[in-house]
Motif scaffolding. Structure first.
Motif, mmCIF file in Angstrom:
data_model
loop_
_atom_site.group_PDB
_atom_site.id
_atom_site.type_symbol
_atom_site.label_atom_id
_atom_site.label_comp_id
_atom_site.label_asym_id
_atom_site.label_seq_id
_atom_site.Cartn_x
_atom_site.Cartn_y
_atom_site.Cartn_z
ATOM 1 N N TRP A 47 0.839 -1.204 0.000
ATOM 2 C CA TRP A 47 0.000 0.000 0.000
ATOM 3 C C TRP A 47 0.871 1.250 0.000
ATOM 4 O O TRP A 47 0.603 2.219 -0.723
ATOM 5 C CB TRP A 47 -0.917 -0.008 1.216
ATOM 6 C CG TRP A 47 -1.972 1.056 1.181
ATOM 7 C CD1 TRP A 47 -3.228 0.953 0.668
ATOM 8 C CD2 TRP A 47 -1.866 2.396 1.696
ATOM 9 N NE1 TRP A 47 -3.914 2.139 0.816
ATOM 10 C CE2 TRP A 47 -3.095 3.037 1.441
ATOM 11 C CE3 TRP A 47 -0.843 3.100 2.339
ATOM 12 C CZ2 TRP A 47 -3.339 4.358 1.816
ATOM 13 C CZ3 TRP A 47 -1.069 4.414 2.697
ATOM 14 C CH2 TRP A 47 -2.309 5.029 2.450
ATOM 15 N N GLY A 48 1.934 1.235 0.817
ATOM 16 C CA GLY A 48 2.823 2.389 0.898
ATOM 17 C C GLY A 48 3.525 2.671 -0.413
ATOM 18 O O GLY A 48 3.611 3.828 -0.854
ATOM 19 N N MET A 49 4.029 1.637 -1.078
ATOM 20 C CA MET A 49 4.692 1.835 -2.358
ATOM 21 C C MET A 49 3.702 2.303 -3.423
ATOM 22 O O MET A 49 4.005 3.166 -4.246
ATOM 23 C CB MET A 49 5.369 0.539 -2.818
ATOM 24 C CG MET A 49 6.699 0.267 -2.173
ATOM 25 S SD MET A 49 7.987 1.471 -2.610
ATOM 26 C CE MET A 49 8.016 2.461 -1.124
ATOM 27 N N GLY A 50 2.502 1.732 -3.399
ATOM 28 C CA GLY A 50 1.482 2.162 -4.350
ATOM 29 C C GLY A 50 1.127 3.628 -4.161
ATOM 30 O O GLY A 50 0.948 4.379 -5.130
ATOM 31 N N ARG A 51 1.037 4.046 -2.902
ATOM 32 C CA ARG A 51 0.741 5.448 -2.589
ATOM 33 C C ARG A 51 1.853 6.362 -3.107
ATOM 34 O O ARG A 51 1.586 7.411 -3.710
ATOM 35 C CB ARG A 51 0.578 5.607 -1.076
ATOM 36 C CG ARG A 51 0.287 7.012 -0.594
ATOM 37 C CD ARG A 51 0.046 6.993 0.916
ATOM 38 N NE ARG A 51 -0.209 8.326 1.439
ATOM 39 C CZ ARG A 51 0.739 9.147 1.875
ATOM 40 N NH1 ARG A 51 2.008 8.759 1.840
ATOM 41 N NH2 ARG A 51 0.439 10.352 2.338
ATOM 42 N N ARG A 87 28.039 2.363 8.741
ATOM 43 C CA ARG A 87 26.738 1.698 8.726
ATOM 44 C C ARG A 87 25.815 2.430 9.689
ATOM 45 O O ARG A 87 26.245 2.988 10.703
ATOM 46 C CB ARG A 87 26.865 0.235 9.168
ATOM 47 C CG ARG A 87 27.747 -0.628 8.283
ATOM 48 C CD ARG A 87 27.015 -1.150 7.082
ATOM 49 N NE ARG A 87 26.016 -2.161 7.418
ATOM 50 C CZ ARG A 87 25.186 -2.706 6.516
ATOM 51 N NH1 ARG A 87 25.213 -2.317 5.262
ATOM 52 N NH2 ARG A 87 24.312 -3.614 6.891
ATOM 53 N N ALA A 88 24.523 2.452 9.364
ATOM 54 C CA ALA A 88 23.529 3.088 10.237
ATOM 55 C C ALA A 88 22.185 2.434 9.965
ATOM 56 O O ALA A 88 22.030 1.628 9.040
ATOM 57 C CB ALA A 88 23.472 4.590 9.999
ATOM 58 N N ARG A 89 21.189 2.795 10.780
ATOM 59 C CA ARG A 89 19.861 2.203 10.654
ATOM 60 C C ARG A 89 18.849 3.284 10.276
ATOM 61 O O ARG A 89 18.922 4.418 10.762
ATOM 62 C CB ARG A 89 19.445 1.522 11.957
ATOM 63 C CG ARG A 89 20.393 0.429 12.396
ATOM 64 C CD ARG A 89 19.909 -0.300 13.627
ATOM 65 N NE ARG A 89 18.787 -1.170 13.321
ATOM 66 C CZ ARG A 89 18.890 -2.402 12.816
ATOM 67 N NH1 ARG A 89 20.085 -2.911 12.558
ATOM 68 N NH2 ARG A 89 17.831 -3.125 12.579
ATOM 69 N N ILE A 90 17.913 2.909 9.425
ATOM 70 C CA ILE A 90 16.828 3.795 9.048
ATOM 71 C C ILE A 90 15.523 3.252 9.625
ATOM 72 O O ILE A 90 15.242 2.046 9.542
ATOM 73 C CB ILE A 90 16.715 3.953 7.514
ATOM 74 C CG1 ILE A 90 15.533 4.873 7.156
ATOM 75 C CG2 ILE A 90 16.601 2.607 6.799
ATOM 76 C CD1 ILE A 90 15.472 5.251 5.695
ATOM 77 N N GLY A 91 14.746 4.142 10.252
ATOM 78 C CA GLY A 91 13.417 3.775 10.712
ATOM 79 C C GLY A 91 12.435 3.884 9.559
ATOM 80 O O GLY A 91 12.256 4.962 8.989
ATOM 81 N N VAL A 92 11.809 2.765 9.206
ATOM 82 C CA VAL A 92 10.954 2.702 8.021
ATOM 83 C C VAL A 92 9.483 2.729 8.428
ATOM 84 O O VAL A 92 9.065 2.014 9.343
ATOM 85 C CB VAL A 92 11.247 1.426 7.201
ATOM 86 C CG1 VAL A 92 10.308 1.326 6.001
ATOM 87 C CG2 VAL A 92 12.705 1.411 6.751
ATOM 88 N N SER A 93 8.735 3.565 7.737
ATOM 89 C CA SER A 93 7.281 3.573 7.869
ATOM 90 C C SER A 93 6.705 2.881 6.642
ATOM 91 O O SER A 93 6.719 3.437 5.544
ATOM 92 C CB SER A 93 6.759 5.011 7.962
ATOM 93 O OG SER A 93 5.343 5.026 7.953
ATOM 94 N N SER A 94 6.213 1.666 6.818
ATOM 95 C CA SER A 94 5.766 0.872 5.676
ATOM 96 C C SER A 94 4.611 1.527 4.931
ATOM 97 O O SER A 94 4.570 1.528 3.694
ATOM 98 C CB SER A 94 5.349 -0.528 6.142
ATOM 99 O OG SER A 94 6.439 -1.225 6.684
ATOM 100 N N ARG A 95 3.651 2.093 5.673
ATOM 101 C CA ARG A 95 2.483 2.699 5.032
ATOM 102 C C ARG A 95 2.763 4.088 4.473
ATOM 103 O O ARG A 95 2.075 4.531 3.553
ATOM 104 C CB ARG A 95 1.319 2.772 6.032
ATOM 105 C CG ARG A 95 0.691 1.427 6.364
ATOM 106 C CD ARG A 95 -0.478 1.570 7.319
ATOM 107 N NE ARG A 95 -1.554 2.389 6.769
ATOM 108 C CZ ARG A 95 -2.511 1.929 5.963
ATOM 109 N NH1 ARG A 95 -2.516 0.654 5.602
ATOM 110 N NH2 ARG A 95 -3.454 2.724 5.519
ATOM 111 N N THR A 96 3.768 4.771 5.034
ATOM 112 C CA THR A 96 4.117 6.114 4.546
ATOM 113 C C THR A 96 5.631 6.194 4.362
ATOM 114 O O THR A 96 6.322 6.861 5.126
ATOM 115 C CB THR A 96 3.641 7.201 5.537
ATOM 116 O OG1 THR A 96 4.090 6.848 6.862
ATOM 117 C CG2 THR A 96 2.133 7.323 5.531
ATOM 118 N N PRO A 97 6.159 5.513 3.349
ATOM 119 C CA PRO A 97 7.617 5.446 3.198
ATOM 120 C C PRO A 97 8.271 6.791 2.931
ATOM 121 O O PRO A 97 9.482 6.928 3.096
ATOM 122 C CB PRO A 97 7.805 4.487 2.011
ATOM 123 C CG PRO A 97 6.495 4.479 1.295
ATOM 124 C CD PRO A 97 5.453 4.716 2.329
#
Length: 248
Positions: free
Chosen positions: A6-10, A96-106
């Motif tokens: 859904w997030g990618m489609g948006r 190296r580092a980490r990214i916090g991902v929002s699946s519905r609102t990438p």
């Protein structure tokens, strides 16, 4: 899985599905880029800027940390020899580092835990959730300049990580942009200070995704700060544009 789809489609609908949008992007960025120029897209997301810049005729290096977005970029531009797709992020130091991902609102996935905490307190982000993290490689802007050359334009859209990106730049660029978000106003001012330290820049501001400048003339740093203070109560994001004064 459904949230990611859904997030990618948006994102694809927002950045590639609006009629006339591509023409607007080409027209807007033609004031910064000409055929054969090099452009850096830091936080390329699903590639709307890459697409426009290639239409102008620029070569593009696109850096993107989110694996789903990288897959989209490779689908769209993987066969284009003038587009280099780099999975990962840009920061103050390589590593190296980490990214916090929002699946519905990438679009609001972020490398900055502090930025996530700040905007989470804003009512406009009350429904956003950062549901998982991904570890990625990090390079600096100076690394990219050393490898690919000095770009004519660099777009920095990294959701609160702009200061870290700019800390890794010691080379004045002809023109660049970075995101402005009212809840993170102080971070934008810190980014502005770093750009000021690179050279004699003038500035303008484009609200949200209007692709129009808020000021009829280019401003010095103080003038930009005054402009941002006026738009800040509106609560709408946008982008700060900077160009070396000598570039006209």
């Amino acid at each position: 899985m459904l949230a990611r789809a859904w997030g990618m489609g948006r994102s694809l609908a927002m950045y590639h599905g609006i009629p006339g949008r591509h023409r607007q992007l080409v027209r807007f960025y033609s004031q910064f880029l000409t055929p054969g120029d090099l452009a850096l897209d830091v936080g390329a997301h699903v590639g709307s800027r890459v697409r426009a810049w290639r239409r102008i005729g620029a070569r593009v290096v696109a850096v993107e940390p989110q694996p789903d977005c990288v897959r989209v970029l490779r689908l769209f531009f993987g066969r284009d020899p003038e587009v280099t797709i780099l999975p990962g992020a840009v920061g103050a130091e390589a590593g190296r580092a980490r990214i916090g991902v929002s699946s519905r609102t990438p679009t609001v996935s972020s490398m900055s835990p502090e930025w996530i905490r700040t905007v989470s307190a804003d009512s406009g982000f009350s429904w956003v959730r950062w549901d998982h993290e991904v570890e990625v490689d990090v390079v600096t802007l100076d690394d990219l300049v050393d490898t690919y050359g000095v770009p004519a334009f660099c777009k920095i859209d990294v959701e609160g990580f702009e200061v870290e990106v700019l800390r890794g730049l010691g080379t004045p660029l002809r023109a660049l942009s970075f995101e402005y978000l009212p809840p993170a106003h102080d971070a934008a001012l810190a980014a502005l200070d770093l750009v000021e330290g690179l050279g004699a820049y003038t500035y303008n501001y484009s609200p949200v995704e209007t692709l129009r400048f808020a000021s009829a003339r280019w401003l010095d740093a103080d003038g930009l700060v005054q402009l941002l203070e006026r738009v800040r109560p509106l609560g709408r994001s946008g982008d700060v544009y900077a160009r070396l004064a000598a570039s006209g």
